[in-house]
Design an enzyme around this catalytic site. Structure first.
Site, PDB file in Angstrom:
ATOM      1  N   GLY B  10       0.831  -1.203   0.000  1.00 34.80           N
ATOM      2  CA  GLY B  10       0.000   0.000   0.000  1.00 34.80           C
ATOM      3  C   GLY B  10       0.860   1.245   0.000  1.00 34.80           C
ATOM      4  CG  ASN B 112       4.595  -7.661   8.104  1.00 41.97           C
ATOM      5  OD1 ASN B 112       5.658  -8.206   8.372  1.00 41.97           O
ATOM      6  ND2 ASN B 112       3.753  -7.228   9.014  1.00 41.97           N
ATOM      7  CB  THR B 140       3.614  -0.280   6.636  1.00 41.00           C
ATOM      8  OG1 THR B 140       2.224  -0.373   7.008  1.00 41.00           O
ATOM      9  CG2 THR B 140       4.426  -0.623   7.882  1.00 41.00           C
ATOM     10  CB  ILE B 141       0.126   4.148   6.975  1.00 39.64           C
ATOM     11  CG1 ILE B 141      -0.950   3.113   6.599  1.00 39.64           C
ATOM     12  CG2 ILE B 141       0.526   4.965   5.746  1.00 39.64           C
ATOM     13  CD1 ILE B 141      -2.313   3.725   6.365  1.00 39.64           C
ATOM     14  CG  ASP B 142      -1.197  -0.760   8.479  1.00 35.81           C
ATOM     15  OD1 ASP B 142      -2.038   0.150   8.625  1.00 35.81           O
ATOM     16  OD2 ASP B 142      -1.296  -1.626   7.597  1.00 35.81           O
ATOM     17  NE  ARG B 298      -3.739   3.446   0.159  1.00 34.73           N
ATOM     18  CZ  ARG B 298      -4.338   2.335  -0.235  1.00 34.73           C
ATOM     19  NH1 ARG B 298      -4.433   1.314   0.597  1.00 34.73           N
ATOM     20  NH2 ARG B 298      -4.837   2.232  -1.441  1.00 34.73           N
TER      21      ARG B 298
END
Lengths: 402, 402
Positions: B10, B112, B140-142, B298
Site C-alpha cells: 500500500g 510485511n 507502512t502506515i500501519d 496513506r
C-alpha cells in the site's frame, strides 16, 4: 454603541476569519465600544449568552490563529426563527436584549437559513422604526447562496476536495490493474463542490466522471460511462455529489434513501457513493472503492485557501463598514470583476431576494450529464489559490477556543 | 555496477522520500553507475520494466517534489513471491535479469509482505553464492513491522489522522446538543494509527474513547462507555480501528463482516464505524455520525510529517550505504535513543526474524480497553512533528509522475 456578531449553520474553515474581520473592523470604529459574540447563533442573543470578544482576542496573533481555527468559534445553531405572526414574543425579546446591551448592529454569519433569520429580523426592526442594523454575511461550503459570486468557506472546501481527490488519484494509480474509485462530495442540492473538481482534470487527468444533483442520474447510463472509461483508463475516478438522486429500486429500497429530516425540513441524504461502489462491484466486477470525504470538507483548516481566508476576513470588515454607513437588511456579497487576473469587489444585496433561494451550477456548464466543461475552471481556480497560514505546536495546529 | 529500487504494498505519503534517498545516495556512490526503478514492484524486475531514474529526476527540485509526491511513484504490486521450491524458475529469471543489467544491489521498499520477498530473494542469492545484495527498507502506515522503532510513512499518516480528528472535534463542538462522532481509522490487526490519537487528548480533550484491535471489543461495554461520556461531555469523539472485531450478531449477520480476502490471504475488513453509528442511533438515540478517514490516511502528502519525510529520505540513503558495505538479507531499521529530545539512529536487522511478524500496540499501553495511557504520547508525538515541504501551483500540489 455596541455590536453583536454570531455564527450559524454548518461550520466552515473560513467562518472564523469572517468573525475576525468583524471584530477587528469594529474595534477600529470610533462609534463602536464593545463587540459581543453571541454563542450558538441567534439563540445566544435571546438567551443573553454573550462573550466580550476583547477579553478573548487580545493580540494580533490571537486574530491570526482565529483565522486558522476551523468551525464556528462562537458555536452554531440550526434554529429556525419563527415568523413574527407565529411568535411575536421572540422578536420582542430580541428587541429588549438589544436595547439592554445598547446594540446598534447585529452581524449574522451564515448560509441560506441564517439569511432567512436576517431577512425576518431586519423587517421586524424596520417595522418598529428601530435603527438597529441587521447585516447578513454569507458563509457556506455549498456555494449555493444567490446574490454573491461565491461564498466565503467555499474556496477552502474546494481546495480540500481538489487536493484530496488529486492525492486519491495518485494512490489509485499505483497498481497495474483496472480499478474505480468513487468519491462522494458534499452538496445536497447544488453540486458546486463536486463541479470544482473539473480543475483537476487538466492537471492530473482525473476525475474522469463528475455527477451533480443538477443533472438527472440514471444508473445504467452511469455503468456505461464507467465501462467506457475503463476501456482506455487503468484507474477511473468518479466525483459524485451526495445530492445525486438515483431512482433505481435497489437504491430506494436498499437502505440508501434519506433517513432523516433536519429542523429546516432538509432531507439528510447519504449513501450514493457506497451504493455506486456496490453496483460497480456487482455489475462490472473490477476493483472498486468508495470514499466519503465527509465533514473534513467543512473543517480542514490545515489546507484552507489563502484567497478564501483573506476574502472572508475582508467581507467581515466590509459588513461593519456597511452597517456604520447605515445599511440594514442586506447580505454582503462578492462581485467578480475578472477571472484572470482575478479581481473581486465586496458589495451588498437586499436580503429579501436572497433568503431561501438556492443557487445551482449553471446547466450549460454540465456536459453529457457526466462532466463539467473545462472553461468552468476559470470560475473555480482562483478560489483555491494560495495556502492559508497555520500555526503548529508539536506537529498539531493551534486553535483559538472561545 | 548498477542497482534497482522498487516499491511495494500500500502507498504512503513518505514512500517516495525513501526512493529519493536511495536515488541520491546511489548517485553519489563511486561504484554505482545506473539507478533503475522497477515499475509495479518485484513484477517490474522479472518483466524488465525499468526506468533509468536519472532520466526522470534531473534537478534538486525534482527530488524535493518527489519527496512531496504521495503514493508509489514507481507503482506498486501485491504480488506474493512463491517459495523457491514451488517455482524455481521465477528466481532464475530474476537472477538472469540481474546479471543482464549488471545489478549489484536490489532495494525493496515495502511492508510485511515485501519483507517476505526480501527474505526469500536474499536466501536464494546466498544459496547460489551470488554477491547481489538484497536490502529491505520498511514502509507502512500501519507501523506493524518488527525490528524497527517505527516505520517510514507512519508519522505522516498519524499526522493526517490527528489533524483531521482534531478538526472534526472542533466541527462537532459547535452545536449545543449531545452528539457522538465515530472516526474509523486504518489498521487491520495493529491499532497504532488509532492509538496515536492519544496525543490529541491532552491538547483538544478528544477523542474521549479509543478502541484498538489489540483489545477485545464488546458492544454493550461500548454503549456503556459512550453513555458514561455523554453524562459530562457535549460531544463525544470515538476513535476506532477498522480492525476491531465485534461479535454482536447484528454485526456479523448485518453485512458488516469481512467481504474479501486479498492476494496475501488478508481479510479485507470494513464497516465497524458505520455499524457503531447505527448502534448508537438505535440504542442511545442522540445525534451520531461516522467518519471513515479512508485512503487519505496513506496519501495525504499535503499534511505529511517533516520528521517522517526526513527520516524516510535518510533510511533510503542508509540502505545504499549498507549495501555498499556488503550487507544483504537485512531490513533497515530505526533505533530510538531518546524521546525528549527525540534521537533516532538508523541501523539494520536480519530479515529472517522480521518477515511476516506483526508488531502490535503493547497491551500495557491500553487502559480499560477504551483508552491509551497518556505516557504513550512520548512515543507518538515526535513522529508527527514538523510540516513537510509542499510545492503548489495555482493552489494545487505539484507531483513528480515517473
Amino acid at each position: 454603541m455596541n455590536v453583536i456578531v454570531a455564527q450559524s449553520g454548518g461550520p466552515t474553515a473560513a467562518i472564523n476569519a469572517t468573525l475576525a474581520g468583524v471584530f477587528t473592523e469594529a474595534l477600529s470604529q470610533e462609534h463602536i465600544d464593545k463587540v459581543y459574540g453571541a454563542r450558538f447563533g441567534i439563540k445566544g442573543v435571546f438567551e443573553e449568552d454573550f462573550v466580550d470578544l476583547s477579553n478573548v482576542l487580545k493580540t494580533g496573533e490571537d486574530i491570526r490563529i482565529l483565522c486558522a481555527t476551523p468551525s464556528a468559534a462562537l458555536g452554531s445553531c440550526r434554529f429556525r426563527l419563527p415568523d413574527y405572526s407565529e411568535n411575536p414574543l421572540i422578536y420582542e425579546d430580541i428587541r429588549d436584549v438589544f436595547a439592554k446591551y445598547n446594540i446598534g448592529a447585529f452581524f449574522y454569519i451564515g448560509g441560506n437559513d441564517s439569511m432567512d433569520t436576517v431577512s425576518k429580523l431586519s423587517r421586524y426592526f424596520s417595522l418598529i422604526g428601530s435603527d438597529v442594523r441587521i447585516i447578513g454575511i454569507p458563509k457556506t461550503i455549498d456555494n449555493d447562496l444567490a446574490g454573491t459570486d461565491h461564498t466565503p468557506g467555499f474556496g477552502s472546501a474546494a481546495k480540500f476536495v481538489n487536493v484530496s481527490v488529486g492525492e486519491i488519484a495518485r494512490d489509485t494509480s499505483v497498481y497495474n490493474t483496472k480499478s474505480v474509485v468513487i468519491v462522494e462530495i458534499m452538496g445536497r442540492h447544488a453540486g458546486w463542490l463536486t463541479a470544482s473538481t473539473c480543475i483537476l482534470q487538466s492537471v492530473y487527468g482525473a476525475p474522469q466522471l463528475i455527477y451533480l444533483p443538477e443533472s438527472p442520474f440514471d444508473i445504467e447510463v452511469f455503468l456505461n460511462d464507467v465501462n467506457e472509461q475503463l476501456k482506455h483508463e487503468n484507474s477511473v475516478i468518479v466525483a459524485v455529489s451526495e445530492g445525486v438522486e438515483c431512482a433505481a429500486p435497489e437504491y430506494v429500497d436498499g437502505g440508501f434513501t434519506p433517513e432523516t429530516v433536519d429542523a429546516f425540513g432538509h432531507k439528510y441524504v447519504s449513501g450514493i457513493g457506497k451504493f455506486l461502489e456496490k453496483t460497480v462491484k456487482a455489475k462490472i466486477g473490477c476493483k472498486v472503492r468508495s470514499v466519503e470525504l465527509n465533514v473534513s470538507q467543512r473543517c480542514a483548516s490545515h489546507i484552507a485557501s489563502k484567497t478564501d481566508i483573506d476574502e472572508s476576513l475582508s467581507i467581515g470588515a466590509a459588513a461593519v463598514r456597511a452597517a456604520m454607513a447605515g445599511q440594514t437588511g442586506v447580505m454582503m456579497a462578492f462581485v467578480r470583476k475578472g477571472d484572470s487576473p482575478y479581481i473581486v469587489d465586496i458589495g451588498f444585496v437586499d436580503i429579501q431576494g436572497i433568503a431561501n433561494v438556492e443557487k445551482k451550477v449553471p446547466s450549460d456548464w454540465i456536459v453529457h450529464g457526466n462532466c463539467v466543461k473545462s472553461s468552468a475552471t476559470a470560475y473555480f481556480s482562483p478560489l483555491i489559490r494560495g495556502e492559508a497560514e497555520n500555526f503548529y505546536e508539536n506537529g498539531l495546529p493551534k486553535y483559538i477556543i472561545i
